[in-house]
Design a protein around this motif. Structure first.
Motif, short mmCIF file in Angstrom:
data_model
loop_
_atom_site.label_atom_id
_atom_site.label_comp_id
_atom_site.label_asym_id
_atom_site.label_seq_id
_atom_site.Cartn_x
_atom_site.Cartn_y
_atom_site.Cartn_z
N SER A 175 48.27 -12.07 69.51
CA SER A 175 49.48 -11.45 70.06
C SER A 175 49.44 -11.47 71.58
O SER A 175 50.47 -11.63 72.24
CB SER A 175 49.63 -10.01 69.57
N GLY A 176 48.26 -11.33 72.15
CA GLY A 176 48.09 -11.40 73.59
C GLY A 176 48.43 -12.79 74.13
O GLY A 176 49.02 -12.93 75.20
N PHE A 177 48.06 -13.83 73.38
CA PHE A 177 48.42 -15.20 73.79
C PHE A 177 49.93 -15.37 73.81
O PHE A 177 50.49 -16.02 74.70
CB PHE A 177 47.78 -16.24 72.87
N MET A 178 50.61 -14.80 72.83
CA MET A 178 52.06 -14.90 72.78
C MET A 178 52.68 -14.17 73.98
O MET A 178 53.63 -14.66 74.59
CB MET A 178 52.61 -14.32 71.48
N ALA A 179 52.12 -13.01 74.32
CA ALA A 179 52.61 -12.25 75.47
C ALA A 179 52.38 -13.04 76.77
O ALA A 179 53.25 -13.05 77.64
CB ALA A 179 51.92 -10.89 75.53
N LYS A 180 51.23 -13.70 76.88
CA LYS A 180 50.97 -14.51 78.07
C LYS A 180 51.99 -15.64 78.21
O LYS A 180 52.45 -15.93 79.32
CB LYS A 180 49.56 -15.11 78.02
N SER A 181 52.34 -16.26 77.12
CA SER A 181 53.32 -17.35 77.19
C SER A 181 54.68 -16.81 77.61
O SER A 181 55.42 -17.47 78.34
CB SER A 181 53.41 -18.10 75.86
N PHE A 182 55.00 -15.60 77.19
CA PHE A 182 56.25 -14.94 77.57
C PHE A 182 56.25 -14.66 79.08
O PHE A 182 57.24 -14.92 79.78
CB PHE A 182 56.42 -13.66 76.76
N ALA A 183 55.13 -14.15 79.60
CA ALA A 183 55.03 -13.88 81.04
C ALA A 183 55.20 -15.17 81.83
O ALA A 183 55.85 -15.19 82.88
CB ALA A 183 53.69 -13.22 81.36
N MET A 184 54.64 -16.24 81.33
CA MET A 184 54.76 -17.53 82.01
C MET A 184 56.22 -17.97 82.12
O MET A 184 56.68 -18.39 83.18
CB MET A 184 53.95 -18.58 81.25
N ARG A 185 56.97 -17.86 81.03
CA ARG A 185 58.38 -18.25 81.05
C ARG A 185 59.19 -17.33 81.96
O ARG A 185 60.09 -17.78 82.65
CB ARG A 185 58.97 -18.25 79.65
N LEU A 220 58.28 -16.87 68.86
CA LEU A 220 59.65 -17.37 68.75
C LEU A 220 60.66 -16.33 69.25
O LEU A 220 61.65 -16.68 69.90
CB LEU A 220 59.96 -17.78 67.32
N PHE A 221 60.39 -15.06 68.97
CA PHE A 221 61.26 -13.99 69.47
C PHE A 221 61.25 -13.96 70.99
O PHE A 221 62.30 -13.87 71.63
CB PHE A 221 60.84 -12.63 68.90
N PHE A 222 60.07 -14.04 71.59
CA PHE A 222 59.98 -14.06 73.05
C PHE A 222 60.73 -15.27 73.62
O PHE A 222 61.41 -15.16 74.64
CB PHE A 222 58.53 -14.07 73.51
N ASP A 223 60.61 -16.43 72.98
CA ASP A 223 61.35 -17.61 73.43
C ASP A 223 62.85 -17.40 73.32
O ASP A 223 63.62 -17.83 74.19
CB ASP A 223 60.92 -18.86 72.66
N ALA A 224 63.29 -16.74 72.27
CA ALA A 224 64.72 -16.44 72.11
C ALA A 224 65.19 -15.48 73.21
O ALA A 224 66.31 -15.62 73.72
CB ALA A 224 65.00 -15.85 70.72
N ILE A 279 64.04 -15.40 76.19
CA ILE A 279 64.14 -16.24 77.39
C ILE A 279 65.48 -16.96 77.41
O ILE A 279 66.18 -16.98 78.43
CB ILE A 279 62.97 -17.25 77.46
N VAL A 280 65.87 -17.53 76.28
CA VAL A 280 67.15 -18.25 76.21
C VAL A 280 68.31 -17.29 76.46
O VAL A 280 69.26 -17.62 77.19
CB VAL A 280 67.30 -18.99 74.86
N ARG A 281 68.24 -16.09 75.91
CA ARG A 281 69.30 -15.09 76.14
C ARG A 281 69.35 -14.69 77.61
O ARG A 281 70.43 -14.57 78.20
CB ARG A 281 69.07 -13.86 75.25
N PHE A 282 68.19 -14.49 78.21
CA PHE A 282 68.13 -14.15 79.63
C PHE A 282 68.72 -15.29 80.46
O PHE A 282 69.48 -15.04 81.40
CB PHE A 282 66.67 -13.89 80.04
N MET A 283 68.38 -16.52 80.13
CA MET A 283 68.94 -17.69 80.85
C MET A 283 70.47 -17.67 80.77
O MET A 283 71.14 -17.92 81.77
CB MET A 283 68.41 -18.99 80.24
N GLU A 284 70.99 -17.34 79.59
CA GLU A 284 72.44 -17.29 79.41
C GLU A 284 73.05 -16.20 80.30
O GLU A 284 74.03 -16.45 81.00
CB GLU A 284 72.75 -17.03 77.95
#
Length: 185
Positions: free
Chosen positions: A47-57, A157-161, A163-168
């Protein structure tokens, strides 16, 4: 079964999980990210790896985002947001972080299987993700995957979604974000 059949089943599980996430909760989290001064993410294990990828984006979008525990992470302050990814919501180190954030007056968000958990009770925003806990013997949620894999994949996948919403919402595109991509690789 063949590997590709397992892959098809995992994708089916992810599709089913994504259909159970509440848009209202996700939108609250996006708005809190927009309103925060700095964003801090935390999680343990995968879960920490997923959070790190979210911080990166988020960094790619120009957001001040930090991973708790890294040597370059600044101190959390009142106008900041701590986002915790935790299937159980009971991981002791993450509970301690949430308690500290609450004592500072920062906002807390948790993405978890268990909204009623200790971290859930401390959080201002709770996003419930479906999934089975690591110990699946007590779970009614069925998955072919081991331990918390379904939660961790859904978390990514939720974190990536988000990001897409934030981009929008901020009218950002991939090209703009690429300008902040690492160039010392």
């Amino acid at each position: 079964m063949q590997t590709t059949q397992y892959l098809t089943e995992i994708i089916r599980e992810l599709q089913h999980a994504s259909e159970q996430i509440q848009d209202e909760q996700a939108e609250l989290l996006v708005n809190d990210i927009i309103g925060a001064n700095k964003i801090f993410v935390a999680g343990a294990g995968r879960s920490g790896f997923m959070a790190k990828s979210f911080a990166m984006r988020m960094m790619h979008m120009g957001i001040q985002a930090f991973v708790v525990g890294e040597t370059v992470t600044p101190s959390l302050e009142k106008d900041d947001l701590l986002i915790i990814g935790s299937g159980s919501g009971e991981t002791k180190t993450l509970v301690s972080m949430a308690e500290k954030a609450a004592s500072i007056g920062a906002k807390i968000a948790v993405v978890t299987i268990h909204p009623e958990s200790t971290i859930g009770k401390l959080a201002d925003v709770i996003v419930a993700l479906p999934g089975a806990p690591k110990d699946q013997t007590t779970s009614s949620y069925q998955t072919i995957q081991p331990m918390g894999s379904l939660f961790e994949q859904t978390l990514l996948l939720f974190f990536d979604a988000l990001i897409v919403r934030f981009m929008e919402k901020k009218e950002l595109d991939t090209q703009t974000m690429y300008g902040k991509h690492a160039n010392l690789e």
